[in-house]
Design an enzyme around this catalytic site. Structure first.
Site, PDB file in Angstrom:
ATOM      1  N   HIS A 209      -0.697   5.885   3.164  1.00 55.41           N
ATOM      2  CA  HIS A 209      -2.094   5.618   2.862  1.00 55.41           C
ATOM      3  C   HIS A 209      -2.911   6.902   3.014  1.00 55.41           C
ATOM      4  CE1 HIS A 209      -6.038   3.756   2.911  1.00 55.41           C
ATOM      5  NE2 HIS A 209      -5.484   2.617   2.542  1.00 55.41           N
ATOM      6  N   ALA A 210      -3.661   7.245   1.983  1.00 56.17           N
ATOM      7  CA  ALA A 210      -4.375   8.523   1.956  1.00 56.17           C
ATOM      8  C   ALA A 210      -5.390   8.647   3.097  1.00 56.17           C
ATOM      9  CB  ALA A 210      -5.080   8.695   0.613  1.00 56.17           C
ATOM     10  N   TRP A 212      -5.526   6.635   6.081  1.00 52.77           N
ATOM     11  CA  TRP A 212      -4.974   6.422   7.418  1.00 52.77           C
ATOM     12  C   TRP A 212      -3.929   7.461   7.803  1.00 52.77           C
ATOM     13  CZ3 TRP A 212      -7.707   3.778  10.572  1.00 52.77           C
ATOM     14  CH2 TRP A 212      -8.526   2.743  10.097  1.00 52.77           C
ATOM     15  N   GLU A 277      -1.004  -6.107   2.332  1.00 51.05           N
ATOM     16  CA  GLU A 277      -0.722  -4.811   2.924  1.00 51.05           C
ATOM     17  C   GLU A 277      -0.200  -4.946   4.353  1.00 51.05           C
ATOM     18  OE1 GLU A 277      -2.832  -1.138   1.317  1.00 51.05           O
ATOM     19  OE2 GLU A 277      -3.851  -1.501   3.215  1.00 51.05           O
TER      20      GLU A 277
END
Length: 322
Positions: A209-210, A212, A277
């Site tokens: 995830h970009a 997180w 997710e």
């Protein structure tokens, strides 16, 4: 031996011979299927033949379980090209496109995929969309094709992720597993900006995830309710994975879908409703990805990229705007 017993004995022998023949045919068929599956699965390169984690010392390039994290600069395009161009490879790309997201982004997604996704290889793009929509109008390159899977107009909005996974699972069983060697699932609100190539292929491929990736693990938005199937307790978890991009072989993808849908059903019985997710992150905690894609492969376009993100492959339209 009297005539009656002789007839019975002969019938038994005929039945046994028939069963042997049937068993032989079944064994031959199974052998053929195994050989076909073997030759459809491209032989793997040794990791050291194409991947050099020391090329990027500013980021994580290898997990604790020795899976590569793919960043620009860590892989050899030439070594990968030489290997995969001998493999008769077909890659599938599935995209869910419904409602206003389809209206705004589907055509851009398809045009960008046509240009940048697995350039030089056979690609089948599977578009899951409402029944009233026309087939995509994008002119595809040679060795590329579309298939459209219609979703009833009145069901997708209840839970698009469940509908997407049920639809994709059904088609993997019916035909996709025989059509492609690898399969990726994405959303129409993404756009390819640079080459997305065979460096991304793997048995189980997860997208970091970009947002997180650059945060502290204790703050990851995992499902924490102990009674949920998707629960990851505090102190556990490896990374936070993005549900917008998932890849792997069709059969591994089918396993993910099965575990996800069962998890949703179990949670529903308990009055819980965990996100797709959350279930995905629990799945990859228990079934470690064999390859991880860096944030370069799905960067949120509303954020200015940090120095580590040098080459954006896919831009995600801000989820606050779609």
């Amino acid at each position: 031996m009297d005539k009656k017993n002789l007839t019975v004995s002969m019938n038994l022998r005929e039945m046994l011979n028939f069963r042997r023949k049937v068993l032989l045919v079944v064994l031959l068929a199974l052998s053929f299927m195994l050989l076909k599956r073997y030759f459809r699965n491209p032989a793997e390169l040794r990791l050291s033949d194409w991947f050099n984690p020391r090329k990027r010392t500013d980021v994580i390039t290898m997990t604790d379980w020795l899976a590569p994290v793919i960043w620009e600069g860590t892989f050899s395009r030439e070594a990968l090209r030489k290997h995969y161009h001998t493999q008769n490879l077909t890659v599938g790309l599935a995209v869910l496109a419904v409602g206003r997201i389809a209206d705004k982004y589907l055509e851009m997604f398809l045009q960008s995929a046509n240009r940048h996704f697995m350039a030089g290889y056979r690609v089948i793009i599977y578009v899951m969309t409402e029944s009233h929509r026309m087939a995509p109008g994008t002119n595809v390159k040679a060795a590329r094709s579309f298939q459209v899977f219609t979703i009833p107009d009145d069901i997708w909005w209840h839970d698009p992720d469940i509908v997407r996974m049920k639809t994709l699972g059904k088609h993997i069983v019916e035909h996709i597993q025989h059509e492609v060697d690898f399969l990726f699932s994405m959303t129409a609100s993404q756009i390819f900006q640079n080459d997305f190539g065979v460096e991304a292929l793997g048995l189980r491929v997860a997208q970091l995830h970009a947002w997180w990736y650059f945060k502290d693990a204790k703050d990851f938005p995992y499902e924490r309710r102990p009674t949920s199937t998707a629960c990851i307790p505090f102190g556990q978890g490896d990374f936070y994975y993005d549900g917008a991009l998932v890849g792997g072989t069709p059969l591994e993808f089918l396993d993910l879908i099965d575990v996800y849908l069962n998890g949703v059903a179990n949670d529903f019985q308990k009055g819980l409703n965990s996100s797709y997710e959350s279930h995905l992150n629990k799945y990859f905690l228990l079934n470690k990805p064999t390859k991880l894609l860096s944030p370069e492969y799905n960067w949120d376009s509303s954020f200015f990229p940090p120095p580590q993100v040098q080459y954006i492959k896919v831009a995600q339209h801000s989820r606050r705007r779609v």
